[in-house]
Design an enzyme around this catalytic site. Structure first.
Site, mmCIF file in Angstrom:
data_model
loop_
_atom_site.group_PDB
_atom_site.id
_atom_site.type_symbol
_atom_site.label_atom_id
_atom_site.label_comp_id
_atom_site.label_asym_id
_atom_site.label_seq_id
_atom_site.Cartn_x
_atom_site.Cartn_y
_atom_site.Cartn_z
ATOM 1 N N ASN A 1 45.378 40.778 34.431
ATOM 2 C CA ASN A 1 44.123 41.245 35.010
ATOM 3 C C ASN A 1 43.831 40.421 36.262
ATOM 4 O O ASN A 1 43.455 39.255 36.163
ATOM 5 C CB ASN A 1 43.004 41.073 33.971
ATOM 6 C CG ASN A 1 41.631 41.394 34.524
ATOM 7 O OD1 ASN A 1 41.503 41.967 35.611
ATOM 8 N ND2 ASN A 1 40.590 41.025 33.787
ATOM 9 N N LYS B 1 41.532 40.854 38.446
ATOM 10 C CA LYS B 1 40.093 40.801 38.766
ATOM 11 C C LYS B 1 39.873 41.068 40.269
ATOM 12 O O LYS B 1 40.627 41.803 40.875
ATOM 13 C CB LYS B 1 39.490 39.457 38.331
ATOM 14 C CG LYS B 1 39.854 39.101 36.891
ATOM 15 C CD LYS B 1 39.015 37.998 36.333
ATOM 16 C CE LYS B 1 39.554 37.592 34.959
ATOM 17 N NZ LYS B 1 38.663 36.716 34.242
ATOM 18 N N HIS C 1 35.579 44.845 29.455
ATOM 19 C CA HIS C 1 35.844 43.419 29.688
ATOM 20 C C HIS C 1 34.512 42.669 29.598
ATOM 21 O O HIS C 1 33.467 43.181 30.028
ATOM 22 C CB HIS C 1 36.480 43.220 31.065
ATOM 23 C CG HIS C 1 37.016 41.841 31.262
ATOM 24 N ND1 HIS C 1 36.198 40.778 31.563
ATOM 25 C CD2 HIS C 1 38.269 41.340 31.159
ATOM 26 C CE1 HIS C 1 36.936 39.683 31.652
ATOM 27 N NE2 HIS C 1 38.208 39.997 31.415
ATOM 28 N N GLU D 1 33.257 40.432 31.299
ATOM 29 C CA GLU D 1 32.544 40.269 32.580
ATOM 30 C C GLU D 1 31.723 41.511 32.900
ATOM 31 O O GLU D 1 30.625 41.422 33.444
ATOM 32 C CB GLU D 1 33.550 39.945 33.700
ATOM 33 C CG GLU D 1 34.072 38.514 33.553
ATOM 34 C CD GLU D 1 35.464 38.269 34.121
ATOM 35 O OE1 GLU D 1 35.978 39.109 34.880
ATOM 36 O OE2 GLU D 1 36.039 37.221 33.779
ATOM 37 N N GLU E 1 39.237 38.999 23.152
ATOM 38 C CA GLU E 1 39.026 38.000 24.200
ATOM 39 C C GLU E 1 37.749 37.224 23.908
ATOM 40 O O GLU E 1 36.651 37.665 24.285
ATOM 41 C CB GLU E 1 38.891 38.687 25.562
ATOM 42 C CG GLU E 1 40.124 39.447 25.995
ATOM 43 C CD GLU E 1 40.246 39.459 27.520
ATOM 44 O OE1 GLU E 1 41.294 39.038 28.019
ATOM 45 O OE2 GLU E 1 39.286 39.841 28.195
ATOM 46 N N GLY F 1 38.754 32.179 31.370
ATOM 47 C CA GLY F 1 38.621 31.439 32.624
ATOM 48 C C GLY F 1 38.115 30.023 32.443
ATOM 49 O O GLY F 1 37.716 29.382 33.412
ATOM 50 N N SER G 1 42.499 32.284 28.622
ATOM 51 C CA SER G 1 43.258 31.109 29.075
ATOM 52 C C SER G 1 44.692 31.066 28.535
ATOM 53 O O SER G 1 45.202 29.996 28.191
ATOM 54 C CB SER G 1 42.493 29.826 28.754
ATOM 55 O OG SER G 1 41.244 29.821 29.433
HETATM 56 C C1 PEP Z 1 40.613 37.850 31.343
HETATM 57 O O1 PEP Z 1 39.963 37.895 32.379
HETATM 58 O O2 PEP Z 1 40.774 38.877 30.675
HETATM 59 C C2 PEP Z 1 41.176 36.567 30.944
HETATM 60 C C3 PEP Z 1 41.674 36.463 29.751
HETATM 61 O O3 PEP Z 1 41.113 35.546 31.872
HETATM 62 P P1 PEP Z 1 41.811 34.095 31.746
HETATM 63 O O4 PEP Z 1 43.251 34.329 31.327
HETATM 64 O O5 PEP Z 1 41.730 33.541 33.136
HETATM 65 O O6 PEP Z 1 41.060 33.328 30.752
#
Ligand code: PEP
Length: 251
Positions: free
Chosen positions: A9, A11, A96, A98, A168, A174, A213
């Site tokens: 992803n 973003k 997601h 976000e 997630e 992040g 992460s």
């Molecule tokens: C994501 O944005 O779906 C995500 C898992 O980000 P990160 O790997 O940076 O934690």
């Protein structure tokens, strides 16, 4: 037997030059015939570039979001599921964290987006997961169950054949904090059990990705858990070598 999927992803990162370099580097780094599925999710304005560069490679392209309305219409700024399918996307992310947090997307809206994707043959990646305070309050499974339960108001078991779920935990996105393999496996097994109550086949065949992460250093241990079928990778997917190493860990 479920095949693994590693999805990147991207973003709202990159510009045309940087995305071009990343795509070229990915093509060079990734095996030409991987034993896992691989997909990248660029910002929508770069989807066409990605599809062109990745043509003939095993890497599929997806979108990070989709409009909740079907067909065409006066929805300024939106991109429909049909348009994404038309340009060659295979996947779309729905819900997601976000988008839930920053754009107020509700469980019901997210499921409408899942439905739009399924209606045109796109594979939706439905994101679910608890916040840090919800985990601390012992509400993880309750929150995930609520997010999944919204599916049954709008979709039948038969509709859900190609659904992918991504667990997630919001506190791991992040932040550099990863769920331990045991913490992730516990929630993945729970998600599978929720689907098993509806249909055993759907539950056995459904891919459940872990996101939060993921990096080359922790991917193999996470992906070796019984109910973890790959990863949704944010930050680490912006580096071709790191992302390739994560894909290799899934093989
Ligand atoms: C994501 O944005 O779906 C995500 C898992 O980000 P990160 O790997 O940076 O934690």
């Amino acid at each position: 037997m479920r095949s693994k999927l590693v999805a990147g992803n991207w973003k709202m990162h990159g510009d045309r030059a940087a995305i071009g370099e990343l795509l070229t580097a990915l093509k060079a780094e990734l095996p030409s015939e991987p034993s896992v599925d691989i997909a990248v999710f660029p910002s929508s304005v770069y989807i066409n570039d990605a599809i062109k560069v990745l043509k003939g490679s095993p890497v599929a392209v997806g979108a990070q979001n989709v409009c909740e309305y079907a067909g065409e219409g006066a929805y300024t700024g939106e991109v429909s599921a049909a348009m994404l399918a038309d340009v060659g996307c295979r996947y779309v992310i729905a819900g997601h964290s976000e988008r839930r947090a920053l754009y107020g997307e509700s469980d019901a809206l997210v499921v409408t987006k899942v439905k739009r994707a399924l209606d045109v043959g796109l594979t939706p990646v439905l994101c679910v997961g608890e916040s840090e305070s919800e985990r601390e309050a012992g509400q993880t499974l309750e929150v995930v169950a609520r997010q999944l339960n919204a599916l049954w108001d709008q979709l039948s078991v038969a509709d859900l054949g190609s659904l992918i779920v991504a667990y997630e935990p919001v506190w791991a996105i992040g932040t550099g904090k990863t769920a331990t393999p045991e913490q992730a496996q516990q929630v993945h097994a729970f998600i599978r059990s929720v689907f098993a109550e509806k249909d055993a086949n759907l539950s056995n065949e459904m891919r459940i990705l872990y996101g939060g992460s993921v990096k080359a250093a922790n991917a193999a241990e996470l992906f070796s858990q019984a109910d973890i079928d790959g990863g949704l990778v944010g930050g680490a997917s912006l580096n071709a070598q790191e992302f390739s190493a994560i894909c290799r860990a899934a093989e």
